[in-house]
Scaffold this motif. Structure first.
Motif, PDB file in Angstrom:
ATOM      1  N   GLU A 189       0.804  -1.222   0.000  1.00 23.93           N
ATOM      2  CA  GLU A 189       0.000   0.000   0.000  1.00 23.93           C
ATOM      3  C   GLU A 189       0.836   1.270   0.000  1.00 23.93           C
ATOM      4  OE1 GLU A 189      -3.313  -0.206  -0.430  1.00 23.93           O
ATOM      5  OE2 GLU A 189      -2.958  -2.358  -0.526  1.00 23.93           O
ATOM      6  N   LYS A 190       2.126   1.182   0.345  1.00 20.94           N
ATOM      7  CA  LYS A 190       2.969   2.370   0.429  1.00 20.94           C
ATOM      8  C   LYS A 190       4.380   2.011   0.001  1.00 20.94           C
ATOM      9  CE  LYS A 190       2.461   5.219   3.884  1.00 20.94           C
ATOM     10  NZ  LYS A 190       2.525   5.834   5.231  1.00 20.94           N
ATOM     11  N   VAL A 191       4.968   2.864  -0.835  1.00 24.04           N
ATOM     12  CA  VAL A 191       6.352   2.682  -1.263  1.00 24.04           C
ATOM     13  C   VAL A 191       7.087   4.008  -1.119  1.00 24.04           C
ATOM     14  CG1 VAL A 191       5.814   0.805  -2.883  1.00 24.04           C
ATOM     15  CG2 VAL A 191       5.861   3.161  -3.712  1.00 24.04           C
ATOM     16  N   TYR A 192       8.392   3.907  -0.981  1.00 25.67           N
ATOM     17  CA  TYR A 192       9.235   5.087  -0.851  1.00 25.67           C
ATOM     18  C   TYR A 192      10.217   5.111  -2.006  1.00 25.67           C
ATOM     19  CZ  TYR A 192       7.464   5.051   3.919  1.00 25.67           C
ATOM     20  OH  TYR A 192       6.639   5.047   5.017  1.00 25.67           O
ATOM     21  N   LEU A 193      10.339   6.258  -2.653  1.00 23.86           N
ATOM     22  CA  LEU A 193      11.313   6.437  -3.716  1.00 23.86           C
ATOM     23  C   LEU A 193      12.657   6.719  -3.053  1.00 23.86           C
ATOM     24  CD1 LEU A 193      11.273   6.559  -6.841  1.00 23.86           C
ATOM     25  CD2 LEU A 193      11.213   9.031  -6.608  1.00 23.86           C
ATOM     26  N   GLN A 194      13.624   5.870  -3.319  1.00 20.47           N
ATOM     27  CA  GLN A 194      14.953   6.011  -2.741  1.00 20.47           C
ATOM     28  C   GLN A 194      15.971   5.748  -3.856  1.00 20.47           C
ATOM     29  OE1 GLN A 194      15.713   3.388   0.580  1.00 20.47           O
ATOM     30  NE2 GLN A 194      17.338   4.689   1.348  1.00 20.47           N
ATOM     31  N   PRO A 195      16.318   6.800  -4.608  1.00 20.94           N
ATOM     32  CA  PRO A 195      17.212   6.604  -5.757  1.00 20.94           C
ATOM     33  C   PRO A 195      18.550   5.981  -5.392  1.00 20.94           C
ATOM     34  CG  PRO A 195      16.252   8.793  -5.788  1.00 20.94           C
ATOM     35  CD  PRO A 195      15.871   8.173  -4.482  1.00 20.94           C
ATOM     36  N   ASP A 196      19.079   6.308  -4.228  1.00 24.11           N
ATOM     37  CA  ASP A 196      20.371   5.784  -3.779  1.00 24.11           C
ATOM     38  C   ASP A 196      20.139   5.011  -2.486  1.00 24.11           C
ATOM     39  OD1 ASP A 196      22.924   5.306  -2.854  1.00 24.11           O
ATOM     40  OD2 ASP A 196      23.517   7.407  -2.783  1.00 24.11           O
ATOM     41  N   VAL A 197      20.550   3.747  -2.441  1.00 25.46           N
ATOM     42  CA  VAL A 197      20.328   2.906  -1.267  1.00 25.46           C
ATOM     43  C   VAL A 197      20.938   3.523  -0.010  1.00 25.46           C
ATOM     44  CG1 VAL A 197      22.351   1.416  -1.531  1.00 25.46           C
ATOM     45  CG2 VAL A 197      20.285   0.526  -0.458  1.00 25.46           C
ATOM     46  N   ASN A 198      21.974   4.299  -0.158  1.00 23.08           N
ATOM     47  CA  ASN A 198      22.607   4.955   0.984  1.00 23.08           C
ATOM     48  C   ASN A 198      22.114   6.389   1.178  1.00 23.08           C
ATOM     49  OD1 ASN A 198      24.277   2.719   1.594  1.00 23.08           O
ATOM     50  ND2 ASN A 198      25.597   3.285  -0.108  1.00 23.08           N
ATOM     51  N   GLY A 199      21.243   6.832   0.301  1.00 20.21           N
ATOM     52  CA  GLY A 199      20.748   8.197   0.372  1.00 20.21           C
ATOM     53  C   GLY A 199      19.374   8.280   1.009  1.00 20.21           C
ATOM     54  N   PRO A 200      18.843   9.479   1.030  1.00 16.28           N
ATOM     55  CA  PRO A 200      17.540   9.689   1.675  1.00 16.28           C
ATOM     56  C   PRO A 200      16.379   9.243   0.787  1.00 16.28           C
ATOM     57  CG  PRO A 200      18.305  11.740   0.730  1.00 16.28           C
ATOM     58  CD  PRO A 200      19.411  10.726   0.526  1.00 16.28           C
ATOM     59  N   ILE A 201      15.259   9.045   1.427  1.00 15.13           N
ATOM     60  CA  ILE A 201      14.008   8.815   0.707  1.00 15.13           C
ATOM     61  C   ILE A 201      13.591  10.161   0.136  1.00 15.13           C
ATOM     62  CG2 ILE A 201      11.559   8.299   1.036  1.00 15.13           C
ATOM     63  CD1 ILE A 201      12.536   6.294   3.236  1.00 15.13           C
ATOM     64  N   THR A 202      13.278  10.217  -1.135  1.00 16.97           N
ATOM     65  CA  THR A 202      12.937  11.495  -1.747  1.00 16.97           C
ATOM     66  C   THR A 202      11.432  11.703  -1.900  1.00 16.97           C
ATOM     67  OG1 THR A 202      13.185  10.567  -3.975  1.00 16.97           O
ATOM     68  CG2 THR A 202      15.123  11.636  -3.005  1.00 16.97           C
ATOM     69  N   LEU A 203      10.649  10.624  -1.843  1.00 18.24           N
ATOM     70  CA  LEU A 203       9.205  10.769  -2.040  1.00 18.24           C
ATOM     71  C   LEU A 203       8.485   9.541  -1.498  1.00 18.24           C
ATOM     72  CD1 LEU A 203       7.497  12.998  -3.397  1.00 18.24           C
ATOM     73  CD2 LEU A 203       7.520  11.642  -5.459  1.00 18.24           C
ATOM     74  N   THR A 204       7.341   9.768  -0.886  1.00 16.13           N
ATOM     75  CA  THR A 204       6.475   8.689  -0.423  1.00 16.13           C
ATOM     76  C   THR A 204       5.286   8.606  -1.361  1.00 16.13           C
ATOM     77  OG1 THR A 204       7.097   9.091   1.873  1.00 16.13           O
ATOM     78  CG2 THR A 204       5.064   7.864   1.502  1.00 16.13           C
ATOM     79  N   LEU A 205       4.966   7.396  -1.815  1.00 18.77           N
ATOM     80  CA  LEU A 205       3.842   7.176  -2.722  1.00 18.77           C
ATOM     81  C   LEU A 205       2.895   6.163  -2.098  1.00 18.77           C
ATOM     82  CD1 LEU A 205       6.556   6.899  -5.189  1.00 18.77           C
ATOM     83  CD2 LEU A 205       4.660   8.294  -5.932  1.00 18.77           C
ATOM     84  N   VAL A 206       1.611   6.448  -2.164  1.00 14.75           N
ATOM     85  CA  VAL A 206       0.593   5.596  -1.592  1.00 14.75           C
ATOM     86  C   VAL A 206      -0.233   4.992  -2.723  1.00 14.75           C
ATOM     87  CG1 VAL A 206      -1.434   5.552  -0.072  1.00 14.75           C
ATOM     88  CG2 VAL A 206       0.520   7.009   0.495  1.00 14.75           C
ATOM     89  N   LYS A 207      -0.598   3.726  -2.581  1.00 13.30           N
ATOM     90  CA  LYS A 207      -1.362   3.048  -3.624  1.00 13.30           C
ATOM     91  C   LYS A 207      -2.728   3.710  -3.761  1.00 13.30           C
ATOM     92  CE  LYS A 207      -1.057  -1.411  -4.971  1.00 13.30           C
ATOM     93  NZ  LYS A 207      -1.155  -2.871  -4.796  1.00 13.30           N
ATOM     94  N   ALA A 208      -2.998   4.174  -4.976  1.00 13.78           N
ATOM     95  CA  ALA A 208      -4.264   4.828  -5.264  1.00 13.78           C
ATOM     96  C   ALA A 208      -5.283   3.832  -5.804  1.00 13.78           C
ATOM     97  CB  ALA A 208      -4.045   5.964  -6.271  1.00 13.78           C
ATOM     98  N   LYS A 209      -4.792   2.848  -6.550  1.00 17.26           N
ATOM     99  CA  LYS A 209      -5.685   1.810  -7.067  1.00 17.26           C
ATOM    100  C   LYS A 209      -4.878   0.606  -7.525  1.00 17.26           C
ATOM    101  CE  LYS A 209      -6.003   3.788 -11.696  1.00 17.26           C
ATOM    102  NZ  LYS A 209      -6.876   4.251 -12.741  1.00 17.26           N
ATOM    103  N   GLU A 210      -5.565  -0.533  -7.561  1.00 16.33           N
ATOM    104  CA  GLU A 210      -4.948  -1.774  -8.038  1.00 16.33           C
ATOM    105  C   GLU A 210      -4.795  -1.695  -9.549  1.00 16.33           C
ATOM    106  OE1 GLU A 210      -4.005  -4.434  -6.064  1.00 16.33           O
ATOM    107  OE2 GLU A 210      -4.616  -3.308  -4.302  1.00 16.33           O
ATOM    108  N   SER A 211      -3.807  -2.437 -10.058  1.00 18.14           N
ATOM    109  CA  SER A 211      -3.608  -2.462 -11.508  1.00 18.14           C
ATOM    110  C   SER A 211      -4.366  -3.617 -12.126  1.00 18.14           C
ATOM    111  CB  SER A 211      -2.123  -2.605 -11.798  1.00 18.14           C
ATOM    112  OG  SER A 211      -1.880  -2.577 -13.168  1.00 18.14           O
TER     113      SER A 211
END
Length: 142
Positions: A120-142
């Motif tokens: 239901e929730k994922v975090y955008l983390q471009p670099d595994v050692n870096g910060p989370i840049t954005l939180t995304l919440v599931k809006a609908k099933e695919s």
């Protein structure tokens, strides 16, 4: 004779001591004081549309292993600059742990990581050692 009395006392205390220890352990686990390791999210539960309502950024993970992304800035995906990135897509690949790798096309753009804490929730983390840049919440099933 004192030994037998002592053994009975230890046995009698053992059961209640075990219960007390179990309650204490459960309290620690529930409170999150012990790290239980990576969260593995079943890849079959990941397809869907994930959105950040504040920025309008959206990632669609399709069941066939493709993804599309809209509304991301270069800064959010770990590219120098803050300009709008435009629409892009590619393939996604879940790992055995708690990350999904987005492999953008065209070639030349670096892979992007999604840290999956649930389906239901994922975090955008471009670099595994870096910060989370954005939180995304599931809006609908695919």
């Amino acid at each position: 004779m004192d030994t037998q009395v002592g053994m009975k006392t230890v046995r009698g205390m053992g059961r209640s001591g075990l219960v007390a220890m179990s309650v204490a352990l459960m309290t620690v686990l529930v409170s999150g004081c012990i790290d239980l390791g990576p969260v593995h999210v079943d890849p079959d539960h990941l397809p869907g549309v994930y959105r950040n309502d504040d920025t309008g950024a959206e990632i669609r993970l399709d069941a066939d292993g493709r993804f599309s992304a809209v509304g991301f800035s270069q800064d959010e995906v770990g590219i120098d600059g803050t300009a709008s990135l435009g629409d892009f897509g590619g393939t996604w690949d879940p790992t055995p742990s708690n990350f999904v790798y987005l492999e953008p096309e065209p070639i030349g753009m670096s892979d992007i990581q999604l840290w999956t804490v649930s389906s239901e929730k994922v975090y955008l983390q471009p670099d595994v050692n870096g910060p989370i840049t954005l939180t995304l919440v599931k809006a609908k099933e695919s």
